[in-house]
Design a protein around this motif. Structure first.
Motif, PDB file in Angstrom:
ATOM      1  N   GLN A  13      44.957  14.161  42.027  1.00  0.00           N
ATOM      2  CA  GLN A  13      45.543  14.204  40.702  1.00  0.00           C
ATOM      3  C   GLN A  13      45.995  12.808  40.277  1.00  0.00           C
ATOM      4  O   GLN A  13      46.567  12.062  41.070  1.00  0.00           O
ATOM      5  N   LEU A  14      45.716  12.457  39.033  1.00  0.00           N
ATOM      6  CA  LEU A  14      46.119  11.158  38.506  1.00  0.00           C
ATOM      7  C   LEU A  14      47.606  11.177  38.156  1.00  0.00           C
ATOM      8  O   LEU A  14      48.138  12.213  37.766  1.00  0.00           O
ATOM      9  N   PRO A  15      48.269  10.038  38.278  1.00  0.00           N
ATOM     10  CA  PRO A  15      49.675   9.993  37.884  1.00  0.00           C
ATOM     11  C   PRO A  15      49.795  10.154  36.366  1.00  0.00           C
ATOM     12  O   PRO A  15      48.861   9.827  35.630  1.00  0.00           O
ATOM     13  N   PRO A  16      50.940  10.635  35.888  1.00  0.00           N
ATOM     14  CA  PRO A  16      51.108  10.788  34.442  1.00  0.00           C
ATOM     15  C   PRO A  16      51.085   9.431  33.747  1.00  0.00           C
ATOM     16  O   PRO A  16      51.436   8.410  34.342  1.00  0.00           O
ATOM     17  N   LYS A  17      50.646   9.430  32.496  1.00  0.00           N
ATOM     18  CA  LYS A  17      50.590   8.182  31.735  1.00  0.00           C
ATOM     19  C   LYS A  17      52.009   7.774  31.346  1.00  0.00           C
ATOM     20  O   LYS A  17      52.820   8.610  30.984  1.00  0.00           O
ATOM     21  N   PRO A  18      52.310   6.489  31.404  1.00  0.00           N
ATOM     22  CA  PRO A  18      53.659   6.043  31.036  1.00  0.00           C
ATOM     23  C   PRO A  18      53.884   6.188  29.532  1.00  0.00           C
ATOM     24  O   PRO A  18      52.967   6.006  28.729  1.00  0.00           O
ATOM     25  N   THR A  19      55.117   6.490  29.167  1.00  0.00           N
ATOM     26  CA  THR A  19      55.482   6.568  27.755  1.00  0.00           C
ATOM     27  C   THR A  19      55.747   5.167  27.233  1.00  0.00           C
ATOM     28  O   THR A  19      55.890   4.212  28.004  1.00  0.00           O
ATOM     29  N   TYR A  20      55.823   5.046  25.912  1.00  0.00           N
ATOM     30  CA  TYR A  20      56.109   3.750  25.318  1.00  0.00           C
ATOM     31  C   TYR A  20      57.469   3.244  25.791  1.00  0.00           C
ATOM     32  O   TYR A  20      57.647   2.052  26.025  1.00  0.00           O
ATOM     33  N   LYS A  21      58.454   4.138  25.930  1.00  0.00           N
ATOM     34  CA  LYS A  21      59.791   3.739  26.400  1.00  0.00           C
ATOM     35  C   LYS A  21      59.711   3.186  27.820  1.00  0.00           C
ATOM     36  O   LYS A  21      60.375   2.214  28.154  1.00  0.00           O
TER      37      LYS A  21
END
Length: 52
Positions: A9-17
């Motif tokens: 599983q790929l890590p979640p994408k980072p948010t702009y914050k």
């Protein structure tokens, strides 16, 4: 570049914050969401969709 296994599983994408916090911590620069979106456009990366 190594290919990822389909079961991994790929890590979640980072948010702009999270990106803003990382850049501030690592480089001491405050970046706006416009700066992030512009760089993502230049690199051909997917941008977040916002309902705001």
């Amino acid at each position: 570049m190594k290919e990822l296994k389909k079961d991994k599983q790929l890590p979640p994408k980072p948010t702009y914050k999270q990106i803003q916090a990382y850049v501030l911590d690592k480089y001491g620069l405050k970046v706006s969401t416009l700066n992030i979106a512009t760089v993502k456009d230049e690199l051909g990366l997917e941008k977040q969709f916002s309902y705001e």
